[in-house]
Design an enzyme around this catalytic site. Structure first.
Site, PDB file in Angstrom:
ATOM      1  N   GLY A 177       0.760  -1.246   0.086  1.00  0.00           N
ATOM      2  CA  GLY A 177      -0.132   0.059   0.028  1.00  0.00           C
ATOM      3  C   GLY A 177       0.806   1.491   0.049  1.00  0.00           C
ATOM      4  O   GLY A 177       2.035   1.338  -0.489  1.00  0.00           O
ATOM      5  N   CYS A 178       0.541   2.157   0.742  1.00  0.00           N
ATOM      6  CA  CYS A 178       1.207   3.653   0.801  1.00  0.00           C
ATOM      7  C   CYS A 178       2.655   3.439   1.219  1.00  0.00           C
ATOM      8  O   CYS A 178       3.287   4.332   0.999  1.00  0.00           O
ATOM      9  CB  CYS A 178       0.199   4.427   1.548  1.00  0.00           C
ATOM     10  SG  CYS A 178      -1.157   4.862   0.954  1.00  0.00           S
ATOM     11  N   ALA A 179       2.897   2.282   2.051  1.00  0.00           N
ATOM     12  CA  ALA A 179       4.310   2.399   2.439  1.00  0.00           C
ATOM     13  C   ALA A 179       5.035   1.526   1.536  1.00  0.00           C
ATOM     14  O   ALA A 179       6.347   1.750   1.655  1.00  0.00           O
ATOM     15  CB  ALA A 179       4.273   1.423   3.634  1.00  0.00           C
ATOM     16  N   GLY A 180       4.603   1.230   0.320  1.00  0.00           N
ATOM     17  CA  GLY A 180       5.503   0.563  -0.484  1.00  0.00           C
ATOM     18  C   GLY A 180       6.609   1.442  -1.681  1.00  0.00           C
ATOM     19  O   GLY A 180       7.673   0.780  -1.882  1.00  0.00           O
ATOM     20  N   LEU A 187       3.515   5.337   5.737  1.00  0.00           N
ATOM     21  CA  LEU A 187       2.803   4.196   6.540  1.00  0.00           C
ATOM     22  C   LEU A 187       2.035   3.553   5.702  1.00  0.00           C
ATOM     23  O   LEU A 187       1.401   4.160   4.741  1.00  0.00           O
ATOM     24  CB  LEU A 187       1.733   5.250   7.758  1.00  0.00           C
ATOM     25  CG  LEU A 187       2.458   5.972   8.770  1.00  0.00           C
ATOM     26  CD1 LEU A 187       1.623   6.997   9.485  1.00  0.00           C
ATOM     27  CD2 LEU A 187       3.044   4.897   9.910  1.00  0.00           C
TER      28      LEU A 187
END
Length: 349
Positions: free
Chosen positions: A140-143, A334
């Site tokens: 997700g956004c942490a990728g 995150l």
């Protein structure tokens, strides 16, 4: 062992531009008559800090309900085009060709591709038949940050080889007409499409080096962020408590990550953060004891592109590099898990 250095960085967005005011007007038409609470949630569109976003399909495409086959077709077509554009820009900036790439790390969580994206574009990119492929799904956004960490470790393990990281997300394709929920409205108010590509190499120095990396996974937080899956496609799992969670929990987690790097908060000259939205940016400034408005590149990226999930922080890094990086920066993001991912960068002026 030599550290991996950033050779080049490039970004790409699809050609369709959506003004936030037009998205809100369309959302009123689609959800207003069927969802009485929409009038309450419509204020979210003005509070995101977003002015415009980009999508892989024309605006009208999103006004009709879509199922898995249509979403997947749109993902494959749009993601392949963005992959090639971002990667070719990064190669050109590094004076390299596709055949010079030894490892490809592809990060994406907004569509399913098997064979994975780097295989689908291999001919167009000119990748060698022995290129190492590392597709990564689910971060997700942490990728963007976690992907950079993975790519840096692979570059460090084989000094002199070229590692290409491509983070690509088509968040717009998860728009749902059937989910009359607050989480769906939040997603519609926030997400856009984009890609970023980075080339890394270890062994011959570089102005910006990947000094270290670390993650923190909080227990019992699976419900904060992620996807649900049903016959129509992905459905967003998104809790509004994320800004509060950031304020309450991020600082001690990052302190622990830095301690494992033998660093402290005082050693960080600049934080480069994934901007989930205006409230998340405010929470990040609070968590890191930064002055209001310090995260200027983050606010500019969210205004111009919205939240593109994994590549967003790399758009922020691109802007920060253009302004000039200090001696040490910390990339943070995150994502589902719920996870904090960090990468420390050392920059030689």
């Amino acid at each position: 062992m030599p550290t991996a250095a950033l050779v080049s960085l490039a970004t790409s967005v699809p050609p369709n531009v959506f003004l936030q005011k037009d998205v809100l007007a369309a959302a009123w038409d689609v959800f207003g008559p069927r969802f009485p609470e929409f009038s309450t949630f419509s204020s979210l569109f003005a509070n995101t800090g977003i002015i415009k976003r980009h999508g892989v399909k024309p605006f009208e495409w999103y006004l009709e309900p879509r199922g898995w086959p249509e979403r997947t077709e749109a993902f494959l077509e749009g993601a392949e085009a963005l992959f090639v554009d971002a990667a070719q820009k990064a190669l050109s900036s590094a004076d390299l060709a596709g055949g010079d790439i030894d490892t490809v790390v592809t990060v994406s969580s907004t569509g399913i591709a098997t064979p994975s994206l780097e295989a689908r574009v291999a001919r167009a990119m000119g990748f060698r038949s022995d290129v190492m492929r590392v597709p990564v799904f689910g971060l997700g956004c942490a990728g963007g940050v976690s992907g950079l960490s993975i790519a840096a470790r692979l570059a460090k393990a084989r000094p002199g080889t070229n590692v290409l990281l491509v983070a690509i997300e088509l968040c717009s394709l998860a728009l749902r007409h059937d989910e009359l929920t607050k989480a769906n409205i939040v997603a519609i108010s926030l997400f856009g499409d984009g890609a970023a590509a980075i080339i890394l190499r270890a062994g011959d120095g570089g102005a910006t080096e990947i000094e270290d990396a670390g993650e923190h996974l909080w227990p019992d937080t699976l419900g904060i962020m992620g996807w649900s899956v049903d016959p129509e496609g992905f459905g967003v799992i998104f809790q509004r408590t994320i800004p509060t969670f950031v304020t309450d929990h991020l600082n001690p987690a990052v302190v622990q990550i830095l301690a494992r790097m033998r660093l402290s908060m005082a050693d960080i000259d600049r934080f480069i953060c994934h901007p989930g939205g205006t409230k998340v940016i405010d929470a990040l400034e609070t968590a890191f004891a930064l002055g209001q408005g310090t995260l200027d590149c983050e606010r500019q990226v969210i205004a111009d592109f919205g939240n593109m999930s994994s590549p967003t922080v790399l758009f922020v890094l691109e802007q920060a590099r253009a302004k000039g990086l200090p001696a040490r920066s910390l990339l943070t993001a995150l994502g589902p898990g719920f996870t904090a991912s960090c990468v420390a960068l050392r920059h030689a002026a």
